[in-house]
Scaffold this motif. Structure first.
Motif, PDB file in Angstrom:
ATOM      1  N   PRO A   1       0.918  -1.193   0.008  1.00 34.09           N
ATOM      2  CA  PRO A   1       0.013  -0.021   0.165  1.00 34.09           C
ATOM      3  C   PRO A   1       0.880   1.144  -0.054  1.00 34.09           C
ATOM      4  CG  PRO A   1      -1.017  -1.646   1.525  1.00 34.09           C
ATOM      5  CD  PRO A   1       0.126  -2.207   0.841  1.00 34.09           C
ATOM      6  N   PRO A   2       1.875   1.587   0.776  1.00 28.57           N
ATOM      7  CA  PRO A   2       2.552   2.686   0.880  1.00 28.57           C
ATOM      8  C   PRO A   2       3.511   2.957  -0.587  1.00 28.57           C
ATOM      9  CG  PRO A   2       3.763   1.188   2.576  1.00 28.57           C
ATOM     10  CD  PRO A   2       2.358   0.526   1.935  1.00 28.57           C
ATOM     11  N   GLN A   3       3.866   1.790  -1.283  1.00 28.29           N
ATOM     12  CA  GLN A   3       4.423   2.051  -2.364  1.00 28.29           C
ATOM     13  C   GLN A   3       3.613   2.437  -3.437  1.00 28.29           C
ATOM     14  OE1 GLN A   3       6.196  -2.031  -3.304  1.00 28.29           O
ATOM     15  NE2 GLN A   3       6.636  -2.039  -1.298  1.00 28.29           N
ATOM     16  N   ARG A   4       2.329   2.016  -3.549  1.00 26.37           N
ATOM     17  CA  ARG A   4       1.416   2.495  -4.441  1.00 26.37           C
ATOM     18  C   ARG A   4       0.639   3.886  -4.162  1.00 26.37           C
ATOM     19  NH1 ARG A   4      -3.298  -1.782  -6.057  1.00 26.37           N
ATOM     20  NH2 ARG A   4      -4.290  -0.285  -6.686  1.00 26.37           N
ATOM     21  N   LEU A   5       0.835   4.082  -2.980  1.00 26.82           N
ATOM     22  CA  LEU A   5       0.511   5.541  -2.419  1.00 26.82           C
ATOM     23  C   LEU A   5       1.568   6.576  -2.915  1.00 26.82           C
ATOM     24  CD1 LEU A   5      -1.332   7.667  -0.519  1.00 26.82           C
ATOM     25  CD2 LEU A   5       0.286   6.875   1.196  1.00 26.82           C
ATOM     26  N   ASP A   6       2.773   6.199  -2.712  1.00 27.42           N
ATOM     27  CA  ASP A   6       3.794   7.073  -2.981  1.00 27.42           C
ATOM     28  C   ASP A   6       3.727   7.294  -4.647  1.00 27.42           C
ATOM     29  OD1 ASP A   6       6.507   8.246  -2.248  1.00 27.42           O
ATOM     30  OD2 ASP A   6       7.071   7.414  -4.175  1.00 27.42           O
ATOM     31  N   THR A   7       3.596   6.065  -5.627  1.00 24.44           N
ATOM     32  CA  THR A   7       3.366   6.287  -6.836  1.00 24.44           C
ATOM     33  C   THR A   7       2.219   7.157  -7.361  1.00 24.44           C
ATOM     34  OG1 THR A   7       4.561   4.039  -7.218  1.00 24.44           O
ATOM     35  CG2 THR A   7       3.053   5.059  -9.093  1.00 24.44           C
ATOM     36  N   GLU A   8       1.089   7.149  -6.779  1.00 29.69           N
ATOM     37  CA  GLU A   8       0.272   7.878  -7.179  1.00 29.69           C
ATOM     38  C   GLU A   8       0.219   9.555  -6.677  1.00 29.69           C
ATOM     39  OE1 GLU A   8      -3.785   9.202  -8.323  1.00 29.69           O
ATOM     40  OE2 GLU A   8      -2.352   7.476  -8.953  1.00 29.69           O
ATOM     41  N   TRP A   9       0.992   9.711  -5.437  1.00 29.70           N
ATOM     42  CA  TRP A   9       1.265  10.964  -5.330  1.00 29.70           C
ATOM     43  C   TRP A   9       2.384  11.621  -5.943  1.00 29.70           C
ATOM     44  CZ3 TRP A   9      -1.622  12.756  -0.997  1.00 29.70           C
ATOM     45  CH2 TRP A   9      -1.148  14.025  -0.354  1.00 29.70           C
ATOM     46  N   THR A  10       3.223  10.949  -6.658  1.00 29.06           N
ATOM     47  CA  THR A  10       4.194  11.412  -7.420  1.00 29.06           C
ATOM     48  C   THR A  10       3.617  11.683  -8.708  1.00 29.06           C
ATOM     49  OG1 THR A  10       6.096   9.932  -6.461  1.00 29.06           O
ATOM     50  CG2 THR A  10       6.338  10.840  -8.689  1.00 29.06           C
ATOM     51  N   ARG A  11       2.521  10.745  -9.357  1.00 30.26           N
ATOM     52  CA  ARG A  11       2.027  11.030 -10.408  1.00 30.26           C
ATOM     53  C   ARG A  11       1.098  12.343 -10.585  1.00 30.26           C
ATOM     54  NH1 ARG A  11      -2.808  10.620 -12.975  1.00 30.26           N
ATOM     55  NH2 ARG A  11      -4.092  10.243 -10.977  1.00 30.26           N
ATOM     56  N   ARG A  12       0.736  12.779  -9.425  1.00 24.59           N
ATOM     57  CA  ARG A  12      -0.134  13.898  -9.172  1.00 24.59           C
ATOM     58  C   ARG A  12       0.561  15.108  -9.150  1.00 24.59           C
ATOM     59  NH1 ARG A  12      -5.848  13.522  -7.272  1.00 24.59           N
ATOM     60  NH2 ARG A  12      -6.415  11.345  -7.833  1.00 24.59           N
TER      61      ARG A  12
END
Length: 311
Positions: free
Chosen positions: A279-290
């Motif tokens: 979960p925190p890996q996917r969260l970081d990826t989405e935050w970076t994408r935005r």
């Protein structure tokens, strides 16, 4: 007969057949993703000396992640617990992956325990008895706490109560409730908005993504910190009706209009099929994408604290 509650959109939880398909049939057929029950999750020793004294009025709020959805929330001289679970396992079946951030015997005096709903990973009676504080929760829970001799204040959605100088609001979530075979949706589920003199906080409880986040943000503008779940989402066909994935949690944060995102509901108990540390890996990826500011995102270690305030 006790009230049977529904979500804002009128939906109810999966039926037994759907639960059986995920929990038994898909497992036996090898259709579920496999991942270890244990993994390393960051944990730090809490600053017990600091936690012994809650921030005074005007000093903001101190939030300490205890693991899973459990938080120590301190503001205006008051210490609150939200969904405290200190037990080593859930029903002796699902064992903790990481110890609680603060052992219950080392907590400061607790003015109230806020319980979002009746699932065993959020309402843990042994933990609540050990703390011994009055309970604030949703409608229908009083019989549980009468048996445990814990004073209980029940709230409907959008209802409020005071804990000393702090106001606690009970707000909707998209979820369900059950503690036995015969009580499905007889106890209300929700989240909390906690307001003090210099901080407004939001804890979602368990929830799927839903339109209610915008309404919560509209009714309680200027949320300084949103404690949002990012785990227990796989497989999506089954879990998306009750839990958010990290990308949906980021959208919920935007809908709320909150200033800071604090991740929770990951790494402590292996409840679903995704790896505990995904979960925190996917969260970081989405935050970076935005391309959002990194200082607004907080994935605390278990036992770590963060102080927030208006502005």
């Amino acid at each position: 007969m006790a009230t049977r509650f529904k979500n804002l959109d009128g939906s109810e939880p999966h039926g037994f057949g759907t639960i059986f398909k995920w929990a038994v049939a898909d497992k036996l057929a090898g259709r579920r993703r496999k991942s270890p029950d244990r993994t390393a999750v960051p944990r730090v020793e809490p600053d017990l000396a600091a936690l012994a004294t809650p921030p005074a009025p005007g000093e903001g709020a101190r939030l300490t992640w205890l693991g899973h959805a459990s938080w120590l929330v301190q503001l205006d001289g008051v210490s609150l617990l939200v969904d405290p679970v200190f037990s080593e396992s859930l029903h002796h079946i699902v064992h903790r992956n990481v110890p609680p951030g603060v052992p219950p015997g080392k907590l400061p005096p607790i003015a109230a325990s806020l319980v979002s709903h009746n699932h065993y990973d959020h309402l843990d009676l042994p933990s609540l008895r050990q703390v011994g504080a009055p309970i604030v929760t949703g409608l229908g829970h009083a019989p549980i706490f009468q048996g445990a001799r814990l004073p209980c204040t029940e709230l409907d959605w959008w209802g409020s109560t005071r804990v000393g100088p702090v106001t606690v609001h009970y707000v909707p979530s998209q979820h369900w409730s059950r503690r036995s075979l015969a009580d499905a949706n007889r106890m209300l589920w929700g989240g909390f908005v906690i307001e003090g003199s210099s901080a407004r906080l939001y804890h979602s409880g368990d929830t799927a993504y839903f339109e209610g986040f915008r309404e919560i943000g509209r009714r309680y503008p200027g949320i300084d910190a949103a404690m949002l779940p990012i785990g227990a989402y796989d497989p999506a066909w089954f879990m998306s009706k009750q839990h958010m994935n990290p990308e949906e949690a980021v959208q919920a944060f935007e809908d709320l209009g909150a200033a800071r995102f604090l991740a929770m509901h990951w790494g402590t108990f292996k409840l679903t099929d995704e790896p505990l540390d995904e979960p925190p890996q996917r969260l970081d990826t989405e935050w970076t994408r935005r391309q959002w500011p990194r200082e607004k995102l907080h994935v605390l270690a278990v036992g770590e604290s963060l102080t927030v305030r208006h502005g």
